[in-house]
Design an enzyme around this catalytic site. Structure first.
Site, PDB file in Angstrom:
ATOM      1  N   HIS A 244      80.844  18.646  43.277  1.00  0.00           N
ATOM      2  CA  HIS A 244      81.067  20.221  43.517  1.00  0.00           C
ATOM      3  C   HIS A 244      82.233  20.545  44.476  1.00  0.00           C
ATOM      4  O   HIS A 244      82.485  19.698  45.428  1.00  0.00           O
ATOM      5  CB  HIS A 244      79.602  20.659  44.398  1.00  0.00           C
ATOM      6  CG  HIS A 244      79.512  22.221  44.683  1.00  0.00           C
ATOM      7  ND1 HIS A 244      80.343  22.938  45.359  1.00  0.00           N
ATOM      8  CD2 HIS A 244      78.617  23.008  44.048  1.00  0.00           C
ATOM      9  CE1 HIS A 244      79.924  23.970  45.405  1.00  0.00           C
ATOM     10  NE2 HIS A 244      79.009  24.260  44.540  1.00  0.00           N
ATOM     11  N   CYS A 282      82.126  25.273  40.234  1.00  0.00           N
ATOM     12  CA  CYS A 282      81.746  26.419  41.012  1.00  0.00           C
ATOM     13  C   CYS A 282      82.737  27.438  40.998  1.00  0.00           C
ATOM     14  O   CYS A 282      83.667  27.604  41.454  1.00  0.00           O
ATOM     15  CB  CYS A 282      81.086  25.899  42.273  1.00  0.00           C
ATOM     16  SG  CYS A 282      80.406  27.512  43.062  1.00  0.00           S
ATOM     17  N   HIS A 309      78.719  26.445  37.662  1.00  0.00           N
ATOM     18  CA  HIS A 309      78.067  27.428  38.550  1.00  0.00           C
ATOM     19  C   HIS A 309      78.563  28.475  38.401  1.00  0.00           C
ATOM     20  O   HIS A 309      79.816  28.884  38.692  1.00  0.00           O
ATOM     21  CB  HIS A 309      77.938  27.097  40.033  1.00  0.00           C
ATOM     22  CG  HIS A 309      77.386  25.837  40.638  1.00  0.00           C
ATOM     23  ND1 HIS A 309      77.223  25.530  41.892  1.00  0.00           N
ATOM     24  CD2 HIS A 309      76.439  25.324  40.019  1.00  0.00           C
ATOM     25  CE1 HIS A 309      76.257  24.457  41.928  1.00  0.00           C
ATOM     26  NE2 HIS A 309      75.804  24.420  40.869  1.00  0.00           N
ATOM     27  N   ASP A 362      74.652  31.634  40.103  1.00  0.00           N
ATOM     28  CA  ASP A 362      74.700  31.149  41.590  1.00  0.00           C
ATOM     29  C   ASP A 362      74.794  32.375  42.414  1.00  0.00           C
ATOM     30  O   ASP A 362      75.307  33.464  41.935  1.00  0.00           O
ATOM     31  CB  ASP A 362      75.778  30.173  41.603  1.00  0.00           C
ATOM     32  CG  ASP A 362      75.763  29.381  42.765  1.00  0.00           C
ATOM     33  OD1 ASP A 362      74.636  29.194  43.199  1.00  0.00           O
ATOM     34  OD2 ASP A 362      76.535  28.597  43.178  1.00  0.00           O
ATOM     35  N   HIS A 363      74.035  32.428  43.339  1.00  0.00           N
ATOM     36  CA  HIS A 363      74.221  33.189  44.325  1.00  0.00           C
ATOM     37  C   HIS A 363      74.170  34.623  44.136  1.00  0.00           C
ATOM     38  O   HIS A 363      75.014  35.354  44.099  1.00  0.00           O
ATOM     39  CB  HIS A 363      75.558  32.852  45.370  1.00  0.00           C
ATOM     40  CG  HIS A 363      75.823  31.813  46.112  1.00  0.00           C
ATOM     41  ND1 HIS A 363      76.972  31.173  46.519  1.00  0.00           N
ATOM     42  CD2 HIS A 363      74.988  30.705  45.732  1.00  0.00           C
ATOM     43  CE1 HIS A 363      76.779  30.022  46.973  1.00  0.00           C
ATOM     44  NE2 HIS A 363      75.498  29.609  46.611  1.00  0.00           N
ATOM     45  N   TYR A 379      69.565  32.982  46.872  1.00  0.00           N
ATOM     46  CA  TYR A 379      68.621  32.503  45.906  1.00  0.00           C
ATOM     47  C   TYR A 379      67.477  33.470  45.532  1.00  0.00           C
ATOM     48  O   TYR A 379      66.494  33.026  45.217  1.00  0.00           O
ATOM     49  CB  TYR A 379      68.119  31.034  46.217  1.00  0.00           C
ATOM     50  CG  TYR A 379      69.561  30.199  45.854  1.00  0.00           C
ATOM     51  CD1 TYR A 379      69.870  29.655  44.546  1.00  0.00           C
ATOM     52  CD2 TYR A 379      70.512  29.924  46.869  1.00  0.00           C
ATOM     53  CE1 TYR A 379      71.018  29.078  44.589  1.00  0.00           C
ATOM     54  CE2 TYR A 379      71.635  28.908  46.779  1.00  0.00           C
ATOM     55  CZ  TYR A 379      71.723  28.588  45.570  1.00  0.00           C
ATOM     56  OH  TYR A 379      72.835  27.729  45.166  1.00  0.00           O
TER      57      TYR A 379
HETATM   58  C1  DNO Z   1      75.139  26.126  47.513  1.00  0.00           C
HETATM   59  C2  DNO Z   1      75.348  25.007  46.558  1.00  0.00           C
HETATM   60  C3  DNO Z   1      75.760  23.867  47.184  1.00  0.00           C
HETATM   61  C4  DNO Z   1      75.760  22.577  46.420  1.00  0.00           C
HETATM   62  C5  DNO Z   1      76.065  21.235  47.087  1.00  0.00           C
HETATM   63  C6  DNO Z   1      76.365  20.404  45.955  1.00  0.00           C
HETATM   64  O1  DNO Z   1      74.719  27.474  46.927  1.00  0.00           O
HETATM   65  O2  DNO Z   1      76.667  25.346  45.563  1.00  0.00           O
HETATM   66  O3  DNO Z   1      74.956  23.384  48.176  1.00  0.00           O
HETATM   67  O4  DNO Z   1      74.432  22.687  46.017  1.00  0.00           O
HETATM   68  O5  DNO Z   1      77.346  21.459  47.628  1.00  0.00           O
HETATM   69  O6  DNO Z   1      75.940  19.159  46.620  1.00  0.00           O
END
Ligand code: DNO
Length: 406
Positions: A244, A282, A309, A362-363, A379
């Site tokens: 990531h 991401c 992501h 994501d988020h 989340y």
């Molecule tokens: C946050 C995530 C991170 C991710 C880690 C992967 O929302 O994208 O916490 O899970 O960095 O190891």
């Protein structure tokens, strides 16, 4: 749909249930054994037990498949001794190998990890109010500098900021009452969902000091050492790693940062040339740097992507940013989706088993009913559902308009 739609679930205590996730239309679960201390082995038994919980509904006799598969682990965190290259690292690496083998035996194909020192993802505000009343995660550089310089009082922190930022940070700090200062501290170092660490100010300063003798080059060497030992085991076990990116992709607290740019990603994939040494792209993390050409990164490194992501960020002044809704902000999600679908097509033509790259929204923003509930920052169900619905629609429209992406 070409991409596998997944959803991050924080385990049995997550306020969003597996049944909710099923209704959201996801088919893949992204989760971790959050209860296992960092570095310790994920046993075969524990992995299988969690897998069964995810995939089978025992409320029926005989039990019924839930329609969900544990498709990605996010994350198996890497012990700090490995990241720092300390003498005990080989012991922790053996344990990591064991976990990878056990995950492989259970048939879980992708393992996400990160190489961020001391802290996982970092934000200064977990509930920034947007114009429409929704709440978003944000990173404000002035507040971050105020914490670093005047709350943590890190030695040589002044070297990390421009004179203008320091002036504004001082003014910000002076305008805050003790409760606001404590909230800022908590947001930054008490640990966000998924990052298992949480520190007091004293612990945190100590952890930072462990990096005094580690610069980017040395930190990169440590990652190389780790990957050269782990990737062969991942290959043997049928597991694909996905690193990531740094979130945010800039140095924080003067610490090394080596997973922030396309050059960084290229270096990493070259360490061991295998899809098992792959990437988690991401979008929102990488897009915080205007010099990251995100669709280009997906095009050029697509063959090494094991996880996506999808989210967007909006850059503000001084390196600050907040989480935008999924189709707005600085990420051109249309181009990102086109580039991802092109990669999927290539894989399909090659008859690859990993043709359906897992992606998750994501988020999300905190919206509607979730504003009155206790949720995991970033989340909450409804915001993620909105994000996923938008991404799903975008994907379908692109898939149907062959013209555009052929
Ligand atoms: C946050 C995530 C991170 C991710 C880690 C992967 O929302 O994208 O916490 O899970 O960095 O190891």
């Amino acid at each position: 749909m070409a991409l596998e739609q997944t959803w991050r679930w924080y385990g049995p205590s997550d306020p969003v249930t597996l049944a909710d996730i099923r209704q959201a239309g996801a088919t893949g679960i992204v989760t971790a054994l959050h209860e296992v201390p960092i570095g310790e082995v994920w046993t075969e038994e524990d992995v299988n037990c969690r897998k069964k919980l995810i995939e089978w509904d025992e409320n029926f006799t005989p039990r019924r498949p839930r329609g969900l598969t544990w498709s990605v682990i996010e994350s198996i965190p890497v012990h700090e001794d490995i990241k720092q290259g300390r003498s005990k690292r080989d012991v922790w690496i053996e344990k990591y190998k064991e976990s990878i083998r056990n995950v492989g035996k259970a048939g879980i194909p992708v393992v996400t990890y990160n190489w961020m020192p001391v802290v996982d993802w970092t934000r200064t505000n977990l509930a920034m109010e947007l114009e429409d009343g929704a709440k978003a995660l944000s990173f404000n550089m002035i507040e971050f500098a105020a914490f670093d310089m005047f709350i943590l009082m890190r030695d040589s922190s002044a070297d990390s900021y421009s004179d203008e930022i320091i002036k504004l940070a001082r003014a910000k700090f002076e305008s805050m009452n003790s409760e606001q200062r404590y909230t800022l501290q908590k947001n930054i170092i008490a640990g966000l969902p998924g990052g298992q660490e949480g520190y007091s100010l004293e612990d945190f300063s100590q952890r930072l000091a462990e990096y005094d003798d580690i610069d980017d080059n040395r930190y990169r060497e440590n990652l190389k050492y780790f990957l050269e030992k782990i990737v062969p085991v991942a290959i043997e076990s049928g597991v694909k790693l996905a690193i990531h990116p740094d979130d945010p992709p800039i140095s924080l607290f003067g610490l090394p940062r080596i997973v922030s740019t396309e050059t960084d990603l290229q270096y990493i994939v070259n360490i061991v040339d295998s899809i098992s040494n792959g990437l988690c792209i991401c979008a929102g993390s990488l897009a915080v740097r205007p010099d990251n050409d995100l669709p280009g990164i997906i095009e050029r490194l697509g063959h090494r992507i094991n996880f996506l992501h999808l989210r967007s960020t909006q850059r503000d002044t001084y390196g600050s940013f907040h989480e935008a809704s999924h189709l707005r902000g600085d990420v051109d999600m249309y181009k990102v989706m086109v580039a991802s679908l092109k990669e999927e097509k290539k894989r399909k033509a090659l008859n690859r088993r990993d043709e359906h790259i897992p992606m998750r929204a994501d988020h999300g923003h905190t919206i509607l009913d979730d504003l009155n509930k206790k949720t995991n920052p970033g989340y909450s169900a409804i915001g993620l559902l909105r994000g996923m619905a938008e991404l799903r629609g975008l994907e379908l429209a692109i898939e149907r308009s062959e013209v555009v992406y052929n």
